[in-house]
Scaffold this active site. Structure first.
Site, mmCIF file in Angstrom:
data_model
loop_
_atom_site.group_PDB
_atom_site.id
_atom_site.type_symbol
_atom_site.label_atom_id
_atom_site.label_comp_id
_atom_site.label_asym_id
_atom_site.label_seq_id
_atom_site.Cartn_x
_atom_site.Cartn_y
_atom_site.Cartn_z
ATOM 1 N N PHE A 276 -36.785 75.035 1.478
ATOM 2 C CA PHE A 276 -36.073 73.954 2.174
ATOM 3 C C PHE A 276 -36.999 72.755 2.248
ATOM 4 C CE2 PHE A 276 -35.143 71.447 5.967
ATOM 5 C CZ PHE A 276 -33.803 71.171 5.767
ATOM 6 N N ASP A 362 -5.518 92.134 -3.758
ATOM 7 C CA ASP A 362 -6.970 91.919 -3.853
ATOM 8 C C ASP A 362 -7.346 91.465 -5.263
ATOM 9 O OD1 ASP A 362 -10.024 92.702 -3.550
ATOM 10 O OD2 ASP A 362 -9.167 92.889 -1.547
ATOM 11 N N LYS A 471 -8.089 86.126 1.562
ATOM 12 C CA LYS A 471 -9.386 86.789 1.772
ATOM 13 C C LYS A 471 -10.398 86.070 0.885
ATOM 14 C CE LYS A 471 -11.492 91.379 0.886
ATOM 15 N NZ LYS A 471 -11.141 92.716 0.364
ATOM 16 N N ASN A 475 -19.517 87.642 -3.804
ATOM 17 C CA ASN A 475 -20.087 88.950 -4.129
ATOM 18 C C ASN A 475 -21.429 88.930 -4.830
ATOM 19 O OD1 ASN A 475 -18.311 91.008 -3.070
ATOM 20 N ND2 ASN A 475 -16.754 90.046 -4.337
ATOM 21 N N GLY A 523 -18.895 91.066 -0.103
ATOM 22 C CA GLY A 523 -19.204 92.467 -0.389
ATOM 23 C C GLY A 523 -19.155 93.238 0.914
ATOM 24 N N ASP A 529 -21.077 85.934 10.248
ATOM 25 C CA ASP A 529 -21.851 85.097 11.159
ATOM 26 C C ASP A 529 -20.904 84.134 11.866
ATOM 27 O OD1 ASP A 529 -21.704 82.509 9.552
ATOM 28 O OD2 ASP A 529 -22.638 83.832 8.083
ATOM 29 N N ASP A 543 -17.902 96.898 3.254
ATOM 30 C CA ASP A 543 -17.207 97.606 2.167
ATOM 31 C C ASP A 543 -17.179 99.105 2.429
ATOM 32 O OD1 ASP A 543 -16.349 95.541 0.591
ATOM 33 O OD2 ASP A 543 -18.038 95.605 -0.804
ATOM 34 N N GLU A 609 0.669 113.189 7.443
ATOM 35 C CA GLU A 609 -0.087 111.939 7.595
ATOM 36 C C GLU A 609 0.860 110.746 7.778
ATOM 37 O OE1 GLU A 609 -4.288 112.743 5.282
ATOM 38 O OE2 GLU A 609 -2.541 112.218 4.070
#
Ligand code: GLA
Length: 723
Positions: A276, A362, A471, A475, A523, A529, A543, A609
């Site tokens: 930086f 996806d 989404k 990655n 990923g 954050d 994941d 199920e």
């Protein structure tokens, strides 16, 4: 509330006080941060002692007790005799490295400040204090911004640097936050891990020297989180003084805590100084990302409640606020890249019949994306898989009563793509070097023309059908970073400009598609954050969808981030990441510790199920407000050798609570255990799962008997209502 009096600045929130003072030499000293105290000048705690080898600034003359090396600083600067962690490191036009900051002025502004192009907490009813420091020789002004979120018990901070001189200066480091403690006996807790195992708390006493959690991967990372806790050695969930500090930033960061020679502690938090270097030309201004502080003297539960509330109410910009969150079905783990329209509609049909409400397509729907070797960068629908494009597919999904969502990875490109063939110079890659990860390269998002190109392609897709959700994935980590658009002496700006570019893209998307929810992903949880949460109110937590691993990941995440931000899905067994098999019941309970959805082919489940899923989706719809907005309590620590992982959500009026328990591996002759609940009203009586009448005090002090497990990884939910 902000009090300013003769160079003494006191910030009060409901339960905390923060104070700094400009001393007679104009040095801004940090005098206190902690539980709320009455108005008084807390500088009486600062001792002036002659310390060998600690330099004395000129104006102190023969007074050897005045040294920046030992005094608690509000914003530490390198080069003038404070050898502890710097907040500011300036390189001046003559090549020297020092900053001498002295108090110049202050102002109080109504409302909490905002930061252009950067994420920040909101607070229209709150106040801002700006303390202006100046390096008169270097002609640099440093504005310290403080947002006082009184009700939420949060103090936010950001720093603006102005070059008022005639020559460029270089900023080598500018932390967002510096916090000095006049004590050396604190523990540091960081949240660490790796891909598919994010945010495990790691706690230890600070020893002499520096301990840090950081990232130089370009994103905030799976490895460390830009949130840390400092606390009393014996602090726990319900007792002890603790401080939380988060950075609202999604790039390289450094959280560093130093225990100094005289047993004081300094915490700094901000952009990582590695790679930086920002050139500040005359007249220019640089703004750091925002940091936020919170303090509790009643342990981690209260700390988390305060952080969760502030994030929910003052940070998230959720286009679906007030609406219930649709239960999501994502096709990734079921199909990977191998799907066509029929396969997707088939998944959506069975999902809809089980109560799921949002279908997410996806990776693999665009360009020549049939594996992860090709296609990133080409944001046009692959009509071989999806004839007629989204125009044809989305109405079929909607006809099932479902909303439609889409996966994208805008920051990346494959060499095998039309985009790369046309613009090989658009990647962030140093000449003569090539570092691939998942066979992909990062686009240079510091460049507007690159962002414009990607954005217009995405905008066309997102406008071509009714898309309710996106989404936004990324990655890989950045390596061999270099931008063709920056001169060699400006390459130190590239990482930060990349993050600013990312935020610009997310903001454009929010503006153009205000009703679309964006979920962040990297990923899994590699960019979980508070900076991302400002744009993407939920983030795919990991994941790793193994329920037992998820309990730990979600436990660690919960110290700072509320349940409603954690993307969590039920997936098929044996689990694709761990090979473990856990019952559908337990997978559901674990995923309800988050936004809740499924990532599997529901047509493949057994009739039993199916029944379980029907119960789960109905249960989630009924209790979503409690699950997502309730006060959250960690009842046990899954990292300890506890047989159970237990947590609880309590409604704000304490008339309703949900306790969730998952047992660990079975052992013969399991003991009988009573789980002590938290947060209930001791005076009220509660029914548990519609039965009985138990005083809140009894449930909290004496506990609730847990059923004996039979087999591994059992789960129970207890729903409490006040009578
Ligand atoms: C990342 C995400 C997954 C999935 C894949 C698709 O790994 O975390 O959820 O979207 O990419 O390639």
């Amino acid at each position: 509330m902000i009090h300013c009096e003769k160079g003494l600045f006191t910030l009060h929130t409901k339960h905390t006080t923060y104070q700094m003072k400009a001393d007679p030499h104009g040095v801004l000293l940090h005098t206190y941060y902690g539980p709320r105290v009455e108005n008084c000048d807390l500088s009486y705690r600062i001792r002036y002692v002659d310390r060998g080898f600690s330099p004395v600034p000129e104006e102190a003359g023969e007074d050897r007790t005045f040294s920046l090396d030992v005094l608690p600083q509000e914003y530490s600067a390198a080069g003038m005799g404070d050898f502890r962690l710097p907040s500011l490191d300036l390189e001046l036009p003559d090549g020297s490295r020092s900053a001498d900051l002295r108090f110049k002025s202050f102002r109080v502004e109504p409302g909490k400040y905002a930061l252009e192009g950067l994420p920040a907490f909101r607070g229209e009813e709150d106040e801002t204090l700006v303390v202006v420091l100046e390096d008169a020789a270097a002609k640099v002004e440093v504005e310290l911004y403080y947002g006082v979120l009184e009700d939420c018990d949060i103090i936010t901070r950001a720093v603006r640097l102005h070059n008022r001189g005639g020559q460029a200066v270089k900023i080598r480091q500018a932390a967002s936050l510096c916090l000095d403690f006049q004590r050396g006996d604190l523990d540091l807790i960081t949240f660490d891990g790796r891909h598919v195992q994010e945010r495990s708390p790691s706690r230890g006493p600070l020893l002499p020297g520096v301990r840090s959690a950081d990232s130089v991967r370009g994103g905030s990372s799976h490895q460390h989180n830009p949130f840390v806790i400092l606390c009393d050695h014996d602090a726990g969930e319900d007792h002890g003084l603790c401080y939380g500090a988060m950075l609202l930033y999604s790039g390289n960061f450094q959280a560093a805590a130093e225990r100094s020679q005289f047993e004081s502690i300094r915490l700094t938090l901000g952009i990582h100084p590695w790679h930086f270097c920002w050139t500040l030309a005359p007249g220019e201004c640089f703004t750091t990302p925002e940091a936020a502080l919170c303090c509790s003297k009643q342990g981690f539960s209260v700390l988390s409640h305060r952080l969760h509330r502030a994030i929910r109410e003052r940070l998230l910009r959720d286009p679906w606020t007030g609406q219930s969150r649709p239960i999501l079905i994502n096709n990734w783990e079921a199909t990977m890249f191998d799907f066509d329209a029929e396969r997707l509609v088939n998944i959506a049909e069975s999902a809809a019949s089980l109560g799921m409400e949002l279908f997410v397509m996806d990776d693999g729907w665009f360009g020549r994306r049939n594996s992860d070797l090709a296609g990133l960068g080409d944001w046009t629908v692959n009509e071989e898989k999806l004839p007629g494009g989204l125009d044809a597919l989305v109405p079929r999904i909607q006809a099932l009563g479902m909303k439609f969502g889409l996966w994208i990875e805008p920051e990346m490109v494959n060499e095998d793509s039309e985009l790369y063939r046309a613009h090989p110079d658009w990647v962030l890659q140093a000449p003569g070097r090539m570092v691939r990860s998942r066979q992909q390269l990062a686009l240079d998002f510091s460049r507007k023309e690159v962002r414009d190109h990607i954005y217009s392609a995405l905008k066309a897709v997102l406008s071509s059908a009714e898309i309710s959700y996106v989404k936004w994935d990324v990655n890989r980590s950045l390596a061999a970073v270099w931008s063709a658009a920056l001169s060699p002496d400006r390459q130190g700006e590239v990482y930060h400009r990349y993050v600013l570019g990312l935020y610009d893209m997310l903001e454009r998307m929010r503006r153009d598609f205000p009703h679309m929810l964006i979920e962040g992903c990297c990923g899994g949880g590699g960019r979980f954050d508070a900076g991302m949460l400002y744009y993407t109110p939920q983030i795919w937590c990991s994941d790793n969808t193994d329920a037992m691993d998820r309990l730990r990941i979600q436990y660690g995440t919960s110290f700072c981030y509320p349940v409603c931000t954690m993307g969590a899905h039920v997936s098929a067994v044996p689990n694709a990441q761990t090979g473990r098999s856990v019952s559908m019941e337990t997978r559901g309970v674990a995923a309800m510790h988050g936004t809740f959805g499924y990532e599997m082919d529901p047509a493949q489940v057994t009739p039993e199920e199916r029944e379980v899923i029907l119960r789960q989706t109905a249960f989630f719809k009924e209790h979503q407000a409690l699950l997502h907005q309730g006060d959250y309590y960690r009842l046990s620590d899954p990292f300890q050798n506890n047989p159970d992982t237990a947590w609880e959500q309590v409604s704000p009026d304490r008339r309703e609570a949900l306790v969730s328990v998952v047992s660990g591996p079975i052992q013969g002759g399991p003991p009988c255990r009573n789980l002590r609940l938290k947060g209930l009203d001791p005076e009220l009586r509660y029914q548990v799962n519609g039965q009985g009448s138990y005083p809140g005090s009894a449930l909290m002090e004496a506990g609730w008997p847990l059923p004996l497990p039979w087999g591994d990884y059992q789960s129970w939910q207890f729903y409490l209502t006040a009578l």
